[in-house]
Design a protein around this motif. Sequence first.
Motif, PDB file in Angstrom:
ATOM      1  N   LYS A   1       0.846  -1.196   0.000  1.00  0.00           N
ATOM      2  CA  LYS A   1       0.000   0.000   0.000  1.00  0.00           C
ATOM      3  C   LYS A   1       0.881   1.246   0.000  1.00  0.00           C
ATOM      4  N   ILE A   2       0.690   2.090  -1.009  1.00  0.00           N
ATOM      5  CA  ILE A   2       1.453   3.328  -1.136  1.00  0.00           C
ATOM      6  C   ILE A   2       0.472   4.483  -1.364  1.00  0.00           C
ATOM      7  N   LYS A   3       0.593   5.524  -0.568  1.00  0.00           N
ATOM      8  CA  LYS A   3      -0.245   6.717  -0.724  1.00  0.00           C
ATOM      9  C   LYS A   3       0.540   7.763  -1.508  1.00  0.00           C
TER      10      LYS A   3
ATOM     11  N   LEU B   1       8.703  -4.765  -3.049  1.00  0.00           N
ATOM     12  CA  LEU B   1       9.449  -4.275  -1.885  1.00  0.00           C
ATOM     13  C   LEU B   1       9.963  -5.467  -1.083  1.00  0.00           C
ATOM     14  N   TYR B   2      11.273  -5.537  -0.914  1.00  0.00           N
ATOM     15  CA  TYR B   2      11.925  -6.589  -0.137  1.00  0.00           C
ATOM     16  C   TYR B   2      12.402  -5.973   1.188  1.00  0.00           C
ATOM     17  N   LYS B   3      12.175  -6.700   2.289  1.00  0.00           N
ATOM     18  CA  LYS B   3      12.508  -6.163   3.616  1.00  0.00           C
ATOM     19  C   LYS B   3      13.560  -7.016   4.311  1.00  0.00           C
ATOM     20  N   MET B   4      14.172  -6.419   5.314  1.00  0.00           N
ATOM     21  CA  MET B   4      15.197  -7.124   6.087  1.00  0.00           C
ATOM     22  C   MET B   4      14.560  -8.186   6.988  1.00  0.00           C
ATOM     23  N   ASN B   5      15.176  -9.363   7.008  1.00  0.00           N
ATOM     24  CA  ASN B   5      14.779 -10.425   7.925  1.00  0.00           C
ATOM     25  C   ASN B   5      15.340 -10.101   9.314  1.00  0.00           C
ATOM     26  N   ILE B   6      14.478 -10.085  10.309  1.00  0.00           N
ATOM     27  CA  ILE B   6      14.892  -9.687  11.660  1.00  0.00           C
ATOM     28  C   ILE B   6      15.949 -10.632  12.221  1.00  0.00           C
ATOM     29  N   GLU B   7      15.841 -11.914  11.925  1.00  0.00           N
ATOM     30  CA  GLU B   7      16.766 -12.905  12.484  1.00  0.00           C
ATOM     31  C   GLU B   7      18.128 -12.861  11.796  1.00  0.00           C
ATOM     32  N   THR B   8      18.125 -12.813  10.463  1.00  0.00           N
ATOM     33  CA  THR B   8      19.404 -12.866   9.730  1.00  0.00           C
ATOM     34  C   THR B   8      20.053 -11.491   9.568  1.00  0.00           C
TER      35      THR B   8
ATOM     36  N   PHE C   1       3.067  -3.969  -5.569  1.00  0.00           N
ATOM     37  CA  PHE C   1       2.145  -2.898  -5.959  1.00  0.00           C
ATOM     38  C   PHE C   1       2.069  -2.882  -7.486  1.00  0.00           C
ATOM     39  N   TYR C   2       0.840  -2.753  -8.016  1.00  0.00           N
ATOM     40  CA  TYR C   2       0.644  -2.730  -9.465  1.00  0.00           C
ATOM     41  C   TYR C   2      -0.259  -1.543  -9.830  1.00  0.00           C
ATOM     42  N   THR C   3       0.032  -0.914 -10.953  1.00  0.00           N
ATOM     43  CA  THR C   3      -0.822   0.157 -11.446  1.00  0.00           C
ATOM     44  C   THR C   3      -0.857   0.143 -12.970  1.00  0.00           C
ATOM     45  N   SER C   4      -1.960   0.598 -13.526  1.00  0.00           N
ATOM     46  CA  SER C   4      -2.064   0.788 -14.979  1.00  0.00           C
ATOM     47  C   SER C   4      -2.200   2.270 -15.305  1.00  0.00           C
ATOM     48  N   ASP C   5      -1.821   3.138 -14.352  1.00  0.00           N
ATOM     49  CA  ASP C   5      -1.942   4.588 -14.542  1.00  0.00           C
ATOM     50  C   ASP C   5      -0.732   5.200 -15.233  1.00  0.00           C
ATOM     51  N   TRP C   6       0.450   4.581 -15.084  1.00  0.00           N
ATOM     52  CA  TRP C   6       1.662   5.149 -15.646  1.00  0.00           C
ATOM     53  C   TRP C   6       2.770   4.098 -15.690  1.00  0.00           C
ATOM     54  N   ARG C   7       3.850   4.454 -16.380  1.00  0.00           N
ATOM     55  CA  ARG C   7       5.091   3.673 -16.356  1.00  0.00           C
ATOM     56  C   ARG C   7       6.097   4.387 -15.464  1.00  0.00           C
ATOM     57  N   ILE C   8       7.033   3.642 -14.917  1.00  0.00           N
ATOM     58  CA  ILE C   8       8.028   4.222 -14.010  1.00  0.00           C
ATOM     59  C   ILE C   8       9.356   4.386 -14.741  1.00  0.00           C
ATOM     60  N   LYS C   9       9.921   5.573 -14.611  1.00  0.00           N
ATOM     61  CA  LYS C   9      11.257   5.833 -15.144  1.00  0.00           C
ATOM     62  C   LYS C   9      12.315   5.711 -14.047  1.00  0.00           C
TER      63      LYS C   9
ATOM     64  N   ASN D   1       4.090  12.924 -21.284  1.00  0.00           N
ATOM     65  CA  ASN D   1       3.344  13.248 -20.063  1.00  0.00           C
ATOM     66  C   ASN D   1       4.117  12.806 -18.810  1.00  0.00           C
ATOM     67  N   THR D   2       5.319  13.311 -18.690  1.00  0.00           N
ATOM     68  CA  THR D   2       6.139  13.019 -17.509  1.00  0.00           C
ATOM     69  C   THR D   2       5.606  13.773 -16.295  1.00  0.00           C
ATOM     70  N   ARG D   3       5.586  13.116 -15.140  1.00  0.00           N
ATOM     71  CA  ARG D   3       5.199  13.772 -13.896  1.00  0.00           C
ATOM     72  C   ARG D   3       5.927  13.122 -12.735  1.00  0.00           C
ATOM     73  N   TYR D   4       5.810  13.740 -11.556  1.00  0.00           N
ATOM     74  CA  TYR D   4       6.579  13.318 -10.391  1.00  0.00           C
ATOM     75  C   TYR D   4       5.638  13.090  -9.213  1.00  0.00           C
ATOM     76  N   LEU D   5       5.945  12.049  -8.450  1.00  0.00           N
ATOM     77  CA  LEU D   5       5.088  11.660  -7.326  1.00  0.00           C
ATOM     78  C   LEU D   5       5.918  11.394  -6.079  1.00  0.00           C
ATOM     79  N   LYS D   6       5.284  11.621  -4.945  1.00  0.00           N
ATOM     80  CA  LYS D   6       5.857  11.193  -3.659  1.00  0.00           C
ATOM     81  C   LYS D   6       4.962  10.080  -3.128  1.00  0.00           C
ATOM     82  N   GLY D   7       5.559   8.983  -2.689  1.00  0.00           N
ATOM     83  CA  GLY D   7       4.781   7.846  -2.228  1.00  0.00           C
ATOM     84  C   GLY D   7       5.139   7.447  -0.804  1.00  0.00           C
ATOM     85  N   LYS D   8       4.132   7.446   0.063  1.00  0.00           N
ATOM     86  CA  LYS D   8       4.340   7.019   1.448  1.00  0.00           C
ATOM     87  C   LYS D   8       3.937   5.551   1.589  1.00  0.00           C
ATOM     88  N   ILE D   9       4.876   4.717   1.998  1.00  0.00           N
ATOM     89  CA  ILE D   9       4.603   3.288   2.176  1.00  0.00           C
ATOM     90  C   ILE D   9       3.877   3.079   3.495  1.00  0.00           C
ATOM     91  N   GLU D  10       2.677   2.506   3.414  1.00  0.00           N
ATOM     92  CA  GLU D  10       1.846   2.364   4.620  1.00  0.00           C
ATOM     93  C   GLU D  10       1.885   0.940   5.165  1.00  0.00           C
TER      94      GLU D  10
END
Length: 268
Positions: A75-77, A205-212, A223-231, A259-268
């Motif tokens: 989930k990304i806002k 998104l890959y996260k750190m394993n707490i044990e290793t 996360f998947y979207t059909s709104d745009w491509r990522i550069k 139609n280039t644009r810029y976004l900020k995404g907060k990972i929830e």
Amino acid sequence: MKKTQVHLFLLLFSIISCRNVEQEKLKTETFVDSSIIEQKNEPKVTNETTQAISSPEISEVGEEQEVKENKSKLKIKFTKIDSTEFLKYNQKYSNEITVDTTIVNEAGGFFTLDVENAEKKFSCDIDYNNCNYYKGFLKPLNKYILTYCGIGYCGTYLLDKNTGTKDYLESPFDSECKNPSISKNKNKLIAFSSSVFDRESFIALYKMNIETKKIDLKKYDSFYTSDWRIKEIIWIDNNVIALKVFEKYGGKTGGELINTRYLKGKIE
């Protein structure tokens, strides 16, 4: 008189017999209806139902068909930012990837990498049908970034310099992932890809394993979207990313970003 008595007796016997038949029929119908109701109210558990609930989402990728587990949807806002703000974030971010400029990818040739204290050869067919491409070295993970392409598909994997272990970065498309982005505290890794044909993008998104205390490259949130491509994706802090996105390639050269644009995404 006797004939009349006989007829009355037969009539009475016939009425009693018919009533008994109707009662038996009613009992049978009531029993059947109860059975049907009971069957509807009681859920039926099958092996297929159990399997569907318990099976994790998995995807097989790469030339060695390595299995990864998609734990949950990412989930990304998103909010809009301008190019100046994106440039400011970009100047403060380092992807920790170093590139050996002496390594050249050529059709019909090969290059070598130091793996398990030995020189390992990576070749490329003259027709590019089976080709490996060097993309750099991700220092915090001690892994090379490599792209491979076969007939009609490409993919990306990380090659451990010390062990030779391959970890394939997830993509639902036939195109390779772009170079991954590591978070500032080095405990998260983002890999992304976009469709060659459509306006679609995918983020893993890959996260750190707490044990290793290492980033687990066998599990990811997606996360998947059909709104745009990522550069491009960069990290602002450990839970916020910035993206440069576009809709398609075009223009006079066919390679311009439309139609280039810029976004900020907060990972929830």
